[in-house]
Write an enzyme that holds these catalytic residues in place. Sequence first.
Site, short mmCIF file in Angstrom:
data_model
loop_
_atom_site.label_atom_id
_atom_site.label_comp_id
_atom_site.label_asym_id
_atom_site.label_seq_id
_atom_site.Cartn_x
_atom_site.Cartn_y
_atom_site.Cartn_z
CG ASP A 96 -8.21 -10.95 3.76
OD1 ASP A 96 -7.96 -10.74 5.05
OD2 ASP A 96 -8.94 -10.85 2.95
CE LYS A 149 -6.59 2.29 10.97
NZ LYS A 149 -5.32 1.50 10.96
CG ASN A 168 -4.10 15.30 6.81
OD1 ASN A 168 -4.41 15.39 8.03
ND2 ASN A 168 -5.40 15.32 6.08
CG ASN A 174 -7.48 11.49 1.80
OD1 ASN A 174 -7.31 10.20 1.66
ND2 ASN A 174 -8.04 11.65 2.82
CE1 TYR A 195 -9.20 3.98 8.55
CE2 TYR A 195 -9.05 6.38 9.27
CZ TYR A 195 -8.42 5.15 8.97
OH TYR A 195 -7.09 5.43 8.96
NE ARG A 209 -8.46 18.20 8.16
CZ ARG A 209 -9.40 19.22 8.32
NH1 ARG A 209 -9.04 20.34 8.66
NH2 ARG A 209 -10.77 18.99 8.06
N GLY A 267 0.83 -1.48 -0.01
CA GLY A 267 0.15 -0.03 -0.04
C GLY A 267 1.03 1.25 -0.14
CG ASN A 293 -6.81 0.68 -1.80
OD1 ASN A 293 -7.17 0.91 -2.71
ND2 ASN A 293 -6.41 1.57 -0.87
CB SER A 299 -5.80 7.57 11.94
OG SER A 299 -6.52 8.52 11.39
CE LYS A 336 -5.85 4.66 1.94
NZ LYS A 336 -4.69 5.33 1.46
P1 NAD Z 1 -3.49 1.76 1.44
O1 NAD Z 1 -4.73 1.19 1.33
O2 NAD Z 1 -2.75 2.10 0.60
O3 NAD Z 1 -2.72 0.43 2.17
C1 NAD Z 1 -3.17 -0.57 3.02
C2 NAD Z 1 -2.80 -2.02 2.30
O4 NAD Z 1 -3.60 -3.03 3.32
C3 NAD Z 1 -3.39 -2.20 0.75
O5 NAD Z 1 -2.26 -2.66 0.11
C4 NAD Z 1 -4.25 -3.14 1.03
O6 NAD Z 1 -4.43 -4.08 -0.14
C5 NAD Z 1 -3.84 -3.88 2.31
N1 NAD Z 1 -5.11 -4.74 3.06
C6 NAD Z 1 -6.12 -3.99 3.37
N2 NAD Z 1 -7.03 -5.17 4.24
C7 NAD Z 1 -6.29 -6.28 4.19
C8 NAD Z 1 -6.44 -7.66 4.73
N3 NAD Z 1 -7.32 -7.98 5.50
N4 NAD Z 1 -5.28 -8.29 4.66
C9 NAD Z 1 -4.15 -8.11 3.94
N5 NAD Z 1 -4.10 -6.94 3.38
C10 NAD Z 1 -4.71 -5.87 3.21
O7 NAD Z 1 -3.39 2.54 2.87
P2 NAD Z 1 -2.34 3.61 3.29
O8 NAD Z 1 -2.66 4.87 3.02
O9 NAD Z 1 -1.11 2.96 3.03
O10 NAD Z 1 -2.76 3.13 4.99
C11 NAD Z 1 -2.01 2.31 5.85
C12 NAD Z 1 -2.20 2.34 7.29
O11 NAD Z 1 -2.16 3.73 7.42
C13 NAD Z 1 -3.68 2.04 7.44
O12 NAD Z 1 -3.96 1.27 8.54
C14 NAD Z 1 -4.49 3.18 7.70
O13 NAD Z 1 -5.70 3.33 8.43
C15 NAD Z 1 -3.45 4.25 8.22
N6 NAD Z 1 -3.45 5.70 8.28
C16 NAD Z 1 -3.50 6.04 6.94
C17 NAD Z 1 -3.56 7.49 6.64
C18 NAD Z 1 -3.61 8.33 5.30
O14 NAD Z 1 -4.19 9.22 5.16
N7 NAD Z 1 -3.06 7.36 4.09
C19 NAD Z 1 -3.68 8.35 7.65
C20 NAD Z 1 -3.83 7.57 8.73
C21 NAD Z 1 -3.66 6.48 9.08
C1 WQD Z 2 -7.98 17.74 4.07
C2 WQD Z 2 -8.52 19.02 3.72
C3 WQD Z 2 -11.01 18.79 3.47
C4 WQD Z 2 -10.76 16.95 -0.42
C5 WQD Z 2 -8.79 12.09 6.46
C6 WQD Z 2 -8.64 11.23 7.71
C7 WQD Z 2 -7.47 11.26 8.70
C8 WQD Z 2 -6.43 10.76 7.29
C9 WQD Z 2 -6.26 11.57 6.26
C10 WQD Z 2 -6.67 8.17 7.50
C11 WQD Z 2 -9.90 19.24 4.43
C12 WQD Z 2 -10.29 19.43 2.31
C13 WQD Z 2 -10.36 17.37 0.87
C14 WQD Z 2 -11.41 17.74 -1.54
C15 WQD Z 2 -11.24 19.69 -0.10
N1 WQD Z 2 -6.66 9.40 6.97
N2 WQD Z 2 -10.84 18.97 1.01
N3 WQD Z 2 -11.66 19.10 -1.38
O1 WQD Z 2 -10.33 14.81 6.29
O2 WQD Z 2 -8.01 15.99 6.82
O3 WQD Z 2 -8.23 13.66 7.10
O4 WQD Z 2 -7.46 11.63 5.69
O5 WQD Z 2 -6.45 7.83 8.84
O6 WQD Z 2 -7.92 10.27 9.72
O7 WQD Z 2 -9.84 12.10 8.60
O8 WQD Z 2 -8.07 14.59 4.95
O9 WQD Z 2 -7.29 15.11 2.69
O10 WQD Z 2 -10.00 14.40 3.08
O11 WQD Z 2 -8.92 16.64 3.84
O12 WQD Z 2 -11.39 20.63 0.03
O13 WQD Z 2 -11.85 17.18 -2.59
O14 WQD Z 2 -9.07 19.12 2.44
O15 WQD Z 2 -12.22 19.55 3.80
O16 WQD Z 2 -9.88 20.54 4.96
P1 WQD Z 2 -8.81 14.59 6.41
P2 WQD Z 2 -8.45 15.15 3.56
#
Ligand code: NAD
Ligand code: WQD
Length: 337
Positions: free
Chosen positions: A58, A152, A177, A197, A148, A229, A10, A35, A124, A84
Amino acid sequence: MKVLVTGGTGYIGSHTCVSLLNSGSDVVIADNLSNSRLEVLNRIEKITGKKPVFYKTDLRDKTELYKIFEKENIDSVIHFAALKTIPDSIAHPLEYYENNVAGTMNICHAMKEYNVKKIVLSSSAAVYGLTDNNPIKETAPLFPYNPYGRTKMIQEYIVSDFAKSEKAGAVILRYFNPIGAHESGLIGEDPMGTPSNLMPYISQVASGRLEKLFVFGNDYNTPDGTGVRDYIHVCDLAEGHIKALEKLDIIKDKVLTVNLGSGHGYSVLEIIKSFEKASGIKINYEIAPRREGDVGTCFADITLAQKEIGWKAKRNIEKMCLDEWTWQKLNPKGYEY
Ligand code: NAD
Ligand code: WQD
C-alpha cells in the site's frame, strides 16, 4: 531500464505493463490489490512471456515502499495507483484524499530518498471540471468539481512542485475516457461492483450480467442529444506511456502536461450502435434523466501530445468495442473464473 509501476495490476496499469515488457523494460509492480487481482500477473505473462516483479504494497505505507526502492534499482516511476470512482469519492472524500494524495507524497519522498529522477503521472480530464470549451487544451483552467478530480489536481501539483525542486523530469498525462482491452482478451477492465462508467456497463448488459443500460439524458446540445465523450483505446493509452518515458530522457528536469485522447467525440447512442455491431448483440437501454455533474460534450485537443511526445491514438471506435467485447465474452465474471 527498470520501471516501478504503481497500480500495475489495475486496468490501465496492466496494459501499460504489457507495453513496457514488450518494449524490453523490466517491470516492478507495487499494488495493494484494493481494486485488482493477482491473476492479472499470469495474464500479463501469457501475453508477453515475462512476469513482472510484484509487491503487494500500500503506497500509504512509506516503510514498505522504501523497501522496494532499496531492493530494486528503479530508474523511473509510472504512478497509476489511485482510487477513481467519482460517486464513491463524493461519499468518502477523506478516503480519496488520503489514498491518492498521501500515496503520491510517499512516491515523491521515495524518489527523493533514492535519487530517482523520472516520473509519469496518471491524471484525468476530471481536472478540467465542467468546461464545455471543446476541444479542451492543456492550458484550460482547472476546476475539478468532485473530490476525485480534486485529488487528481493535487497530485499534479505535488508531482510538478517535487520535480521542479529536485531537478527531476515529470510527464503528467490527462486521460479522457479509456475503454477497450488487449486484443487477446486476456486482460481488461474488471470493475468491482456495478460499473459507473459507460463501456463496462454496456458490456455487462451484453453479457447478461446487467439487465438494462440507463442513458443519462437525451436533451444535451449534441447531434442526438446524448452525452459526447472522447473514448480512447486502453492499448493506445498504454503506448502513450512508453512515449512519455522516452520523452523524459529528453526533457530531463522539466515538467510536461499532455492530454491523451483520440480528439474525437462519440455520443452514448453512437457507442451503443458500435458495440452492437461489434458484438452482434442488441443492447437493452432506456433514456433516463441527466446524471448530476455531467457535461454535454467533452473531448481533447491532442495537438500537444502529437507535438511533444510524438503520440497519436491509432485504434478506432470499432476496434475499441470489438476488443471490449472479446474481453467480456472470454471473462464474463472478470478475473474470477
Ligand atoms: P484501477 O482501479 O483499475 O487501477 C488502480 C490500481 O491502483 C488498482 O490495481 C488498485 O488496487 C491500486 N491502488 C489503489 N490505491 C492504492 C494504494 N494506496 N496503494 C497501492 N495500490 C493502490 O484504475 P485505472 O482505471 O487503471 O486507473 C489508473 C489511473 O488512471 C488512476 O490514477 C486513475 O485516476 C487514472 N485515470 C483513470 C481513468 C479511467 O477512466 N479508467 C481516466 C482518467 C484517469
Ligand atoms: C460517459 C458518458 C454519461 C454511464 C469519467 C470521469 C473521467 C474519467 C472517465 C477517471 C456520459 C453516459 C454513463 C451510464 C450513461 N475517469 N453514461 N449511462 O463521466 O465522461 O468520465 O470517467 O478519471 O475523469 O469523469 O465517463 O463512462 O461515466 O460516462 O448514459 O450508465 O456515458 O452520461 O455521457 P465520464 P462515463
